[in-house]
Design a protein around this motif. Structure first.
Motif, PDB file in Angstrom:
ATOM      1  N   ARG A 123       0.818  -1.210   0.000  1.00 55.11           N
ATOM      2  CA  ARG A 123       0.000   0.000   0.000  1.00 55.11           C
ATOM      3  C   ARG A 123       0.850   1.257   0.000  1.00 55.11           C
ATOM      4  O   ARG A 123       0.559   2.241  -0.650  1.00 55.11           O
ATOM      5  N   SER A 125       3.838   1.379  -1.106  1.00 48.97           N
ATOM      6  CA  SER A 125       4.854   1.195  -2.154  1.00 48.97           C
ATOM      7  C   SER A 125       6.263   1.267  -1.582  1.00 48.97           C
ATOM      8  O   SER A 125       7.127   1.944  -2.127  1.00 48.97           O
ATOM      9  N   PRO A 127       9.978  -0.422  -0.642  1.00 51.31           N
ATOM     10  CA  PRO A 127      10.762  -1.465  -1.303  1.00 51.31           C
ATOM     11  C   PRO A 127      10.603  -2.824  -0.619  1.00 51.31           C
ATOM     12  O   PRO A 127      10.253  -2.896   0.566  1.00 51.31           O
ATOM     13  N   LEU A 169      13.852   5.645   5.716  1.00 50.75           N
ATOM     14  CA  LEU A 169      12.768   5.915   4.773  1.00 50.75           C
ATOM     15  C   LEU A 169      11.726   6.673   5.569  1.00 50.75           C
ATOM     16  O   LEU A 169      11.119   6.118   6.475  1.00 50.75           O
ATOM     17  N   ARG A 171       8.581   7.860   6.813  1.00 51.25           N
ATOM     18  CA  ARG A 171       7.123   7.710   6.763  1.00 51.25           C
ATOM     19  C   ARG A 171       6.604   8.156   8.124  1.00 51.25           C
ATOM     20  O   ARG A 171       7.124   7.715   9.154  1.00 51.25           O
ATOM     21  N   GLU A 209      14.976  13.665   4.813  1.00 50.01           N
ATOM     22  CA  GLU A 209      14.361  12.447   4.304  1.00 50.01           C
ATOM     23  C   GLU A 209      12.962  12.704   3.753  1.00 50.01           C
ATOM     24  O   GLU A 209      12.488  11.997   2.871  1.00 50.01           O
ATOM     25  N   ALA A 212      12.064  14.972  -0.530  1.00 52.16           N
ATOM     26  CA  ALA A 212      11.761  14.501  -1.878  1.00 52.16           C
ATOM     27  C   ALA A 212      10.274  14.174  -2.017  1.00 52.16           C
ATOM     28  O   ALA A 212       9.617  14.534  -2.994  1.00 52.16           O
ATOM     29  N   ARG A 213       9.730  13.505  -1.004  1.00 48.83           N
ATOM     30  CA  ARG A 213       8.350  13.063  -1.085  1.00 48.83           C
ATOM     31  C   ARG A 213       7.377  14.237  -1.033  1.00 48.83           C
ATOM     32  O   ARG A 213       6.455  14.334  -1.837  1.00 48.83           O
ATOM     33  N   SER A 216       7.349  16.205  -4.234  1.00 46.22           N
ATOM     34  CA  SER A 216       6.573  15.640  -5.342  1.00 46.22           C
ATOM     35  C   SER A 216       5.081  15.736  -5.062  1.00 46.22           C
ATOM     36  O   SER A 216       4.276  15.932  -5.957  1.00 46.22           O
ATOM     37  N   LYS A 217       4.699  15.623  -3.792  1.00 46.14           N
ATOM     38  CA  LYS A 217       3.273  15.752  -3.470  1.00 46.14           C
ATOM     39  C   LYS A 217       2.782  17.170  -3.720  1.00 46.14           C
ATOM     40  O   LYS A 217       1.654  17.376  -4.126  1.00 46.14           O
TER      41      LYS A 217
ATOM     42  N   ARG B  77       6.828   5.101  -8.194  1.00 46.07           N
ATOM     43  CA  ARG B  77       7.004   5.525  -6.797  1.00 46.07           C
ATOM     44  C   ARG B  77       8.416   5.169  -6.387  1.00 46.07           C
ATOM     45  O   ARG B  77       8.801   4.004  -6.416  1.00 46.07           O
ATOM     46  N   GLU B  78       9.195   6.178  -6.029  1.00 49.41           N
ATOM     47  CA  GLU B  78      10.590   5.937  -5.656  1.00 49.41           C
ATOM     48  C   GLU B  78      10.675   5.475  -4.206  1.00 49.41           C
ATOM     49  O   GLU B  78       9.714   5.588  -3.451  1.00 49.41           O
ATOM     50  N   ALA B  79      11.868   5.003  -3.832  1.00 46.51           N
ATOM     51  CA  ALA B  79      12.057   4.533  -2.461  1.00 46.51           C
ATOM     52  C   ALA B  79      11.873   5.665  -1.456  1.00 46.51           C
ATOM     53  O   ALA B  79      11.411   5.445  -0.340  1.00 46.51           O
ATOM     54  N   ASP B  80      12.202   6.891  -1.854  1.00 48.70           N
ATOM     55  CA  ASP B  80      12.040   8.003  -0.916  1.00 48.70           C
ATOM     56  C   ASP B  80      10.594   8.471  -0.834  1.00 48.70           C
ATOM     57  O   ASP B  80      10.275   9.417  -0.126  1.00 48.70           O
ATOM     58  N   GLY B  81       9.725   7.808  -1.576  1.00 52.26           N
ATOM     59  CA  GLY B  81       8.305   8.086  -1.440  1.00 52.26           C
ATOM     60  C   GLY B  81       7.756   9.063  -2.453  1.00 52.26           C
ATOM     61  O   GLY B  81       6.557   9.249  -2.539  1.00 52.26           O
ATOM     62  N   SER B  82       8.630   9.710  -3.229  1.00 50.14           N
ATOM     63  CA  SER B  82       8.108  10.661  -4.200  1.00 50.14           C
ATOM     64  C   SER B  82       7.552   9.908  -5.397  1.00 50.14           C
ATOM     65  O   SER B  82       8.028   8.838  -5.744  1.00 50.14           O
ATOM     66  N   GLU B  83       6.525  10.487  -6.012  1.00 47.71           N
ATOM     67  CA  GLU B  83       5.892   9.833  -7.144  1.00 47.71           C
ATOM     68  C   GLU B  83       6.026  10.715  -8.368  1.00 47.71           C
ATOM     69  O   GLU B  83       5.730  11.907  -8.310  1.00 47.71           O
ATOM     70  N   LYS B 125      -6.904   2.338  -4.357  1.00 50.85           N
ATOM     71  CA  LYS B 125      -5.987   1.807  -5.370  1.00 50.85           C
ATOM     72  C   LYS B 125      -6.021   0.291  -5.284  1.00 50.85           C
ATOM     73  O   LYS B 125      -5.772  -0.274  -4.227  1.00 50.85           O
TER      74      LYS B 125
END
Lengths: 293, 524
Positions: A123, A125, A127, A169, A171, A209, A212-213, A216-217, B77-83, B125
């Protein structure tokens, strides 16, 4: 491996080496440097069932299954379909066989925990190695007896959260609770237990950390993200990060960077929502940033 | 001068057919149709997921209702969570799958019939769908040549394939015998020549072969799945509601010779009424069981396994049964006409009797089984969550890797549902012509180890459709073919009801008997 020259000359006479399919020899003095190397090529032997099934081994071992993926399965055969009594008999055997795979309550708890971990990992995503690691963590929590009186779902979610922390990572707890069957309290209780009794190697989260996420959001440029990264390190140098929510810091730096690069396209509320913090947190960090700048 | 003009015009047309958009057009047209309506059709067929919750005393039943399904464009979706959006070239270089998230509306409904309430309703999803390069949902759709070069894509690439784990895979178009069509032919049984009318009846991925044979003593027998051996034609037609002798004869044919044959059949008939016929059928499908069960089973078999393609949404079962009876009568007529030499046996290699299964059709088969697998998993997860007294929510019962794996694995290996293998192949990149040829290739499912001389021969009806010269030498000769340059592939219609109305408005008349049935039900 460090010195590539060593690979190509003979250590005795300095002559050239030649590799055949079975050994590595010196062309000058005939010294055999290596032999019986593993042949990684395809098999050349032939078996009776080559046409129907070319597999010679099963799937690799995995920690994300309670039996490490080692148990056998009664298959369906490929050629002829069984009929009548024979088929019913095989079906019964198959069912009993599947039941016998789980021998104890502890095992069945583990299976449940692992499926929940697998579900959350896909869910979010994350790794695939996260899944293996989270499963191992869950297993050690179980063997330490931490699960007694706490919820399985909580431990499944907490194992993932802990793994994410150790693997850097980022989260947030909120994100995991969103997709997990556990609620926030269950997760926190389980995570505290893991942290206390297993001594997890987790330090404070580095706000970078998250960058990046969140970038992009929020649909931000890489230039903005780079700027934000600078801001974070500046805050770190000034010692203003400790005691703050790292997620909030990341969002605040992105907000500040976006203001500088794109003008006023990003609002504080948007940034705060993405990070799961209040707009006030963003504002105070931004004030700090402006002060040290 | 005129010929000169024609030549230049012909050249224009020829060039148009050779343009990039045309060469793999059949692939993405088919795949787009699958994305736009095929997927939703599959979901609507499924409609609900039932659970065993509520079987116990004092427990409320729970089921899941499936709603709209939606696919976005490929992203990673990358490992760092960005899409981020994913472009084909990146997928190729990084050995990842060019696939897009699929979302579906699901609602968990609790309570008995009449007192139902929705516990949770969310769009969630459910997995990832591999996306065909060049299709509507592809990220490079509508890009100009410069833009394509900018993102590292070959502007001349025709598309029409998938990228799974970095390797380009094309789904082989397969050439099957047309379903839902009566084919009459000769066969031999115990050394005698007999006449057979065959139909591959197909509906919603279920395929049933129905045979109508005229045995050497002139009796008609029908065989269809779930019934071992064959059943007397008259018995079956009576079970479907065509009772009187006169009606049966009249529905088969008015030809005096055929009537004579039919009367022989009627004389041999062991049952006279619909009830008797259903009883007789029940004895065949559930021998040794209780009477009630036999009747139930007989009715179930008729509605489920006999000529399933005649079922239509919104048409009541009785009408469908009469339609089935009429259809069987047509098959009987074909047998008799063949026996009397009034017609020749149908040519299986005639291109009118062939249908092509292109990427979209194949993906639909795949999506159907993948969705069933997902539904089974959701059912299991729901029951599990309920057993542990968790609040049931859509988000926590869907495992998105179930669907994804079921979609990606067959494309990656070529092992399709239904045991077919080699359906997907690695795109031949030996040279540009190789790619084009590979995308326009089609394969006959006939075994290449058997001779099948007729199937390998060039058939006159392949004119303009199939290239007469491009076929491999050796065991695949004539079984693997290639499209002709100006081939146009037509698609099936979206709405069959609309097609029927259109045909009626153009003066096509229905079978009188069926109209009568419709009229009486309408008057009531």
């Amino acid at each position: 491996m460090e010195d590539t020259n060593e690979e190509v000359v003979c250590p005795e006479c300095g002559g050239r080496l030649r590799e055949t399919s079975t050994e590595t020899i010196c062309e000058e003095c005939g010294l055999v440097l290596a032999e019986d190397a593993i042949d990684h090529g395809p098999e050349w032997r032939s078996f009776d069932d080559d046409d129907t099934d070319r597999r010679r081994t099963g799937a690799p071992l995995t920690r994300s299954r309670h039996d490490r993926g080692l148990s056998t399965e009664i298959g369906y055969g490929s050629q002829t379909r069984l009929t009548g009594r024979k088929r019913r008999q095989i079906a019964r055997m198959r069912r009993e066989h599947n039941r016998a795979r789980i021998s104890s309550k502890a095992d069945s708890n583990q299976v449940y925990g692992f499926t929940e971990i697998g579900r959350i990992v896909t869910r979010l995503s994350l790794p695939m190695d996260t899944k293996d690691q989270a499963c191992t963590l869950f297993k050690s929590a179980q063997s330490e007896g931490l699960l007694q009186g706490r919820s399985l779902e909580g431990f499944a979610a907490a194992s993932i959260y802990a793994t994410c922390r150790t693997l850097s990572l980022a989260r947030t707890i909120d994100e995991i609770v969103d997709v997990a069957r556990a609620d926030e309290d269950e997760l926190k209780v389980a995570y505290d237990a893991l942290n206390r009794d297993l001594g997890l190697p987790t330090g404070p989260i580095d706000p970078t950390e998250y960058l990046a996420r969140y970038a992009s959001k929020l649909d931000l440029d890489t230039a903005v993200e780079r700027r934000a990264r600078e801001y974070v390190s500046r805050l770190l140098e000034a010692g203003l990060i400790s005691g703050r929510n790292p997620s909030g810091v990341a969002a605040a730096c992105l907000y500040a960077a976006a203001c500088e690069c794109d003008g006023d396209t990003l609002t504080q509320t948007d940034a705060a929502n993405v990070a799961g913090v209040a707009a006030v947190t963003i504002r105070s960090t931004v004030t700090d940033l402006r002060e040290i700048a | 001068m005129a010929t000169e003009m024609n030549r230049s015009k012909r050249r224009d047309i020829s060039r148009e057919y050779f343009s990039k958009e045309r060469l793999a057009e059949h692939h993405y047209r088919s795949f787009n149709a699958f994305l736009n309506r095929g997927m939703q059709e599959v979901v609507d067929e499924k409609a609900t997921i039932d659970t065993d919750i509520g079987d116990k005393e004092g427990e409320e039943p729970v089921h899941v209702e499936l709603g709209d399904v939606r696919v976005v464009t490929p992203r990673v979706r990358e490992a760092d969570g960005s899409e981020e959006l994913l472009y084909p070239q990146e997928a190729r270089l990084r050995n990842i799958t060019y696939s897009a998230p699929v979302f579906m509306e699901m609602s968990i409904v609790k309570g008995e019939e009449g007192d139902q309430r929705v516990v949770d309703s969310t769009e969630t999803k459910i997995g990832r769908m591999p996306i065909m390069v060049g299709s509507e949902k592809c990220n490079i759709a509508g890009f100009s040549e410069e833009e394509l070069i900018e993102i590292g894509e070959d502007p001349a690439d025709p598309g029409g394939y998938f990228i799974v784990n970095g390797s380009e895979r094309v789904l082989m178009t397969s050439e099957d015998l047309a379903p839902n069509k009566i084919l009459a032919e000769y066969d031999t049984k115990y050394g005698d020549e007999i006449q057979v009318a065959k139909t591959f009846s197909q509906r919603r991925g279920y395929r049933a072969l129905v045979l109508c044979e005229r045995t050497r003593d002139g009796l008609l027998e029908v065989s269809f799945p779930s019934v071992s051996g064959s059943i007397n034609f008259v018995t079956l037609v009576r079970a479907l509601g065509l009772e009187s002798d006169e009606e049966i004869v009249h529905k088969v044919s008015n030809d005096p010779e055929v009537v004579k044959y039919m009367l022989e059949n009627l004389e041999e008939a062991k049952v006279q009424t619909e009830e008797e016929a259903i009883e007789a059928l029940g004895k065949r499908v559930a021998s040794g069981q209780g009477k009630n069960y036999q009747l139930k089973r007989a009715n179930y078999v008729i509605d489920r396994y006999l000529l399933p393609h005649l079922h239509e949404d919104g048409v009541p079962e009785e009408d469908v049964r009469i339609n089935k009876a009429h259809y069987l009568c047509r098959m009987a007529e074909a047998c008799f006409e063949l026996a009397l030499g009034r017609r020749e046996s149908d040519d299986k290699d005639h291109y009118a009797n062939k249908r092509l299964k292109v990427s979209g059709d194949l993906m639909k088969d795949l999506f159907r089984t993948a969705l069933n697998k997902l539904a089974r998993d959701v059912k299991y997860q729901l029951e599990r969550a309920n057993m542990r007294n968790r609040t049931l929510s859509v988000n926590t019962v869907v495992r998105s890797d179930v669907l994804t794996e079921r979609l990606e694995h067959p494309i990656a290996t070529g092992n399709w549902v239904g045991g077919r293998s080699g359906v997907s192949q690695l795109v031949d990149r030996t040279d540009f012509m190789g790619v084009l040829s590979h995308l326009r290739r089609l394969r006959s499912p006939l075994s290449r180890s058997q001779p099948h001389f007729e199937a390998r021969d060039l058939h006159a009806t392949q004119w303009g459709r199939i290239c007469p010269s491009e076929t491999p030498e050796g065991p695949n000769c004539g079984l693997v073919k290639n499209f002709a340059q100006a081939m146009e592939l037509s698609q099936n219609v979206e709405d069959e009801q609309e097609l029927k109305r259109e045909l009626a408005s153009m003066g096509v008349q229905g079978i009188p008997g069926i109209e009568g049935v419709n009229r009486t039900t309408a008057d009531d």
